[in-house]
Design a protein around this motif. Structure first.
Motif, PDB file in Angstrom:
ATOM      1  N   LEU A 316      18.842 -17.174  -1.838  1.00 51.29           N
ATOM      2  CA  LEU A 316      19.165 -16.197  -2.879  1.00 51.29           C
ATOM      3  C   LEU A 316      19.277 -14.787  -2.306  1.00 51.29           C
ATOM      4  O   LEU A 316      20.111 -13.987  -2.741  1.00 51.29           O
ATOM      5  CB  LEU A 316      18.123 -16.249  -3.990  1.00 51.29           C
ATOM      6  N   ALA A 319      22.707 -14.415  -0.359  1.00 56.81           N
ATOM      7  CA  ALA A 319      23.951 -14.515  -1.123  1.00 56.81           C
ATOM      8  C   ALA A 319      24.268 -13.282  -1.955  1.00 56.81           C
ATOM      9  O   ALA A 319      25.254 -13.268  -2.698  1.00 56.81           O
ATOM     10  CB  ALA A 319      23.890 -15.748  -2.023  1.00 56.81           C
ATOM     11  N   ILE A 320      23.495 -12.230  -1.839  1.00 57.33           N
ATOM     12  CA  ILE A 320      23.780 -10.972  -2.541  1.00 57.33           C
ATOM     13  C   ILE A 320      24.607 -10.066  -1.644  1.00 57.33           C
ATOM     14  O   ILE A 320      24.205  -9.751  -0.518  1.00 57.33           O
ATOM     15  CB  ILE A 320      22.475 -10.265  -2.944  1.00 57.33           C
ATOM     16  N   ASN A 364      26.607 -15.930   3.218  1.00 57.29           N
ATOM     17  CA  ASN A 364      26.862 -16.898   2.150  1.00 57.29           C
ATOM     18  C   ASN A 364      26.829 -18.332   2.682  1.00 57.29           C
ATOM     19  O   ASN A 364      26.283 -19.234   2.026  1.00 57.29           O
ATOM     20  CB  ASN A 364      28.208 -16.622   1.500  1.00 57.29           C
ATOM     21  N   ALA A 367      23.328 -19.314   3.320  1.00 56.54           N
ATOM     22  CA  ALA A 367      22.649 -19.546   2.042  1.00 56.54           C
ATOM     23  C   ALA A 367      22.944 -20.949   1.513  1.00 56.54           C
ATOM     24  O   ALA A 367      22.045 -21.654   1.037  1.00 56.54           O
ATOM     25  CB  ALA A 367      23.078 -18.495   1.024  1.00 56.54           C
ATOM     26  N   TRP A 405      25.547 -15.212  -7.158  1.00 60.90           N
ATOM     27  CA  TRP A 405      24.894 -16.482  -6.840  1.00 60.90           C
ATOM     28  C   TRP A 405      25.762 -17.666  -7.264  1.00 60.90           C
ATOM     29  O   TRP A 405      25.914 -18.627  -6.521  1.00 60.90           O
ATOM     30  CB  TRP A 405      23.528 -16.549  -7.528  1.00 60.90           C
ATOM     31  N   LYS A 406      26.357 -17.578  -8.461  1.00 65.05           N
ATOM     32  CA  LYS A 406      27.167 -18.691  -8.951  1.00 65.05           C
ATOM     33  C   LYS A 406      28.449 -18.872  -8.140  1.00 65.05           C
ATOM     34  O   LYS A 406      28.964 -19.991  -8.013  1.00 65.05           O
ATOM     35  CB  LYS A 406      27.490 -18.485 -10.430  1.00 65.05           C
ATOM     36  N   SER A 408      28.737 -18.426  -4.930  1.00 60.05           N
ATOM     37  CA  SER A 408      28.452 -18.937  -3.590  1.00 60.05           C
ATOM     38  C   SER A 408      27.565 -20.173  -3.559  1.00 60.05           C
ATOM     39  O   SER A 408      27.588 -20.915  -2.576  1.00 60.05           O
ATOM     40  CB  SER A 408      27.777 -17.837  -2.749  1.00 60.05           C
ATOM     41  N   LEU A 409      26.787 -20.390  -4.630  1.00 62.08           N
ATOM     42  CA  LEU A 409      25.735 -21.393  -4.564  1.00 62.08           C
ATOM     43  C   LEU A 409      25.718 -22.284  -5.812  1.00 62.08           C
ATOM     44  O   LEU A 409      26.153 -21.867  -6.887  1.00 62.08           O
ATOM     45  CB  LEU A 409      24.361 -20.699  -4.449  1.00 62.08           C
ATOM     46  N   VAL A 411      23.863 -22.964  -8.511  1.00 57.42           N
ATOM     47  CA  VAL A 411      22.716 -22.433  -9.248  1.00 57.42           C
ATOM     48  C   VAL A 411      23.022 -22.380 -10.739  1.00 57.42           C
ATOM     49  O   VAL A 411      24.182 -22.287 -11.165  1.00 57.42           O
ATOM     50  CB  VAL A 411      22.311 -21.028  -8.752  1.00 57.42           C
TER      51      VAL A 411
END
Length: 538
Positions: A316, A319-320, A364, A367, A405-406, A408-409, A411
């Motif tokens: 997390l 990924a920012i 990213n 992550a 986050w959404k 790249s991941l 979540v």
């Protein structure tokens, strides 16, 4: 404070400081307004006006106008005497003795004594008080502070003793080069014992409060306003100019700005982000951006799954896109944060952190790999709640975090906002999974940021790391500033490896200030701006 006093304090040998005082410095040729009444915006309703119980910047702002400590800061953040005129540090650095001013009084006219100082520190340490800043006394290395707070020793064993009515002595467990600076924090300010014993928690009501600072409390309407008037019993009242100070609780940035535009507010707490460019164009001499001793975080609760897994925490954090946050969403000179300590801190050089040197694309990718290792995929997304206190700027950032986050991941993020007092209670009770957080330095030295995450620190994340604690202990015992900074850098690296919180950006402080307000420092990195230093011009 600025770095100019640090070397003297670090020496820890027979140190004596005296002579300087503070006052509103009205330049020659300035014509003062006949009506010396100022209105501040303070954002949310303040949780408390009890110095011993304060933890937030808004409360501390008002408390610092009502009360005073042994030492204070001038307009540029330099350490100056306040209730004490001078102090000495013993040759071994373990004893610091303060000498109080002659004739200092509480606002009711009673003498303010060294016994009041002793009582107030023992109240802070006493576990029965449940003071949220009791850990600060242990960080200051006051003898027996940690043991008292933990309930292992009686509060009377605290290393604070009134030698007579005008002399108070602190006994430390080890030399602490920044100890005196720490006493400028509101949680160390003396409080009036008789009012507390008579009225309990309601001693901070206007009809009960007895204070020691430049102002006294006359009105407190919850979620609306707080009013103070000049304290004629204050030792430096003759040098005070502002007669009345009011503080308006307005959570909505746009509403606060609109009240500034109509002349109801002289200095805002913040400003509406989306109007930054227009305000800068329309009011270039009123929109002020300053350096700041503050870091914006998202804080994990390590006792709650899935954040007991370092891979999840790092994913997390990685990924920012901090450039998007600082340059596009905020855009007022904020600095991307990959560590704990802001660059505005005197004498601190941040270490090189490997993840900070990656491109955002590389972060990213890393992550995604970490989350996959932790067992989270599109079919089994990471689910959690991000909580923030009610504020438009915090909401916008939380939405941006969720979007990043959404993108790249895998979540599933749920956002929740809470009123300020409730939010603080949830944090102190560790009743959260991931929370918006910020730390404003209590003094200008790296330890104020790094000590928060020690196992004995405030540390809402419940993180405990022996290597981190050892690095901080070694920093305190260091024989030189150079050696101390190396241990601070080691602590930063350990934090980065374990990621108990996500550093997002280092603040700048931006306010909108009326041109008629004089004496307001635009260069001091400290958050402290005292009404006693200000004046209103025609």
């Amino acid at each position: 404070m600025q770095g100019m006093k640090m070397k003297a304090l670090a020496a820890g040998i027979a140190l004596m400081f005296s002579g300087a005082t503070f006052a509103a410095d009205v330049p020659a040729g300035v014509t003062l307004a006949k009506k010396q009444e100022i209105v501040w915006g303070v954002g949310t309703e303040v949780p408390t006006l009890d110095p011993t119980m304060t933890t937030d910047d808004s409360s501390s702002k008002i408390i610092s106008d009502l009360f005073e400590g042994l030492v204070s800061e001038d307009t540029e953040g330099n350490l100056i005497p306040a209730l004490a005129t001078h102090w000495e540090t013993s040759a071994d650095g373990k004893t610091v003795t303060f000498h109080l001013r002659e004739g200092i009084q509480w606002s009711n006219g009673e003498p303010l004594t060294a016994q009041d100082v002793e009582y107030s520190f023992k109240r802070n340490a006493d576990p029965a008080s449940a003071a949220p800043y009791s850990w600060y006394l242990a960080t200051a290395n006051i003898l027996n502070a940690a043991a008292i707070t933990d309930g292992k020793k009686d509060k009377e064993t605290l290393g604070v003793k009134a030698l007579d009515a005008k002399t108070v002595q602190f006994t430390l467990t080890q030399p602490t080069p920044y100890f005196v600076i720490m006493l400028s924090h509101p949680s160390t300010f003396p409080v009036y014992r008789k009012a507390i014993e008579q009225f309990g928690d309601s001693w901070t009501r206007p009809e009960h409060m007895v204070s020691s600072g430049a102002y006294t409390l006359t009105n407190w309407v919850v979620n609306e306003r707080i009013d103070l008037v000049r304290n004629p019993k204050y030792w430096n009242d003759a040098k005070t100019v502002i007669n009345k100070a009011s503080y308006l609780a307005i959570e909505n940035d746009t509403a606060e700005y609109n009240r500034y535009r109509t002349g109801e507010i002289d200095i805002t707490a913040t400003f509406p982000l989306e109007q930054y460019k227009q305000i800068k164009k329309d009011r270039p001499n009123e929109l002020i951006t300053m350096p700041s001793l503050a870091t914006y975080y998202y804080l994990f609760n390590l006792n709650k799954k899935p954040f007991d897994d370092v891979r999840v925490r790092k994913a997390l954090a990685y990924a920012i896109d901090r450039d998007v946050v600082t340059k596009i969403i905020l855009g007022q000179g904020q600095i991307p944060a990959f560590g704990v300590t802001p660059p505005a801190v005197a004498g601190f050089d941040a270490p090189a952190l490997p993840w900070a040197n990656l491109t955002q694309k590389e972060r990213n990718q890393k992550a995604r790999e970490l989350l996959k290792e932790a067992g989270y995929t599109k079919d089994n997304p990471l689910k959690f709640e991000l909580v923030y206190n009610t504020n438009e700027a915090h909401k916008k950032l939380a939405l941006a975090m969720m979007s990043m986050w959404k993108q790249s991941l895998p979540v599933d993020v749920e956002l929740a906002n809470q009123e300020w007092k409730t939010f603080l209670q949830k944090l102190s009770q560790k009743d959260f999974s991931l929370a918006r957080y910020a730390w404003v330095g209590d003094y200008n030295e790296a330890s104020t940021f790094l000590s928060y995450f020690e196992s004995k620190g405030m540390n809402y994340s419940r993180w405990a790391n022996d290597a981190y604690d050892k690095a901080m202990a070694n920093a305190l015992a260091a024989s030189s500033e150079e050696e101390r900074q190396k241990y601070y850098q080691e602590a930063e690296r350990i934090f980065s490896d374990d990621m108990p919180a996500i550093p997002v950006y280092f603040y700048t402080k931006t306010v909108i200030k009326s041109p008629k307000v004089g004496g307001y420092s635009t260069t001091n990195a400290s958050s402290h701006r005292y009404t006693r230093d200000l004046y209103l011009m025609k």
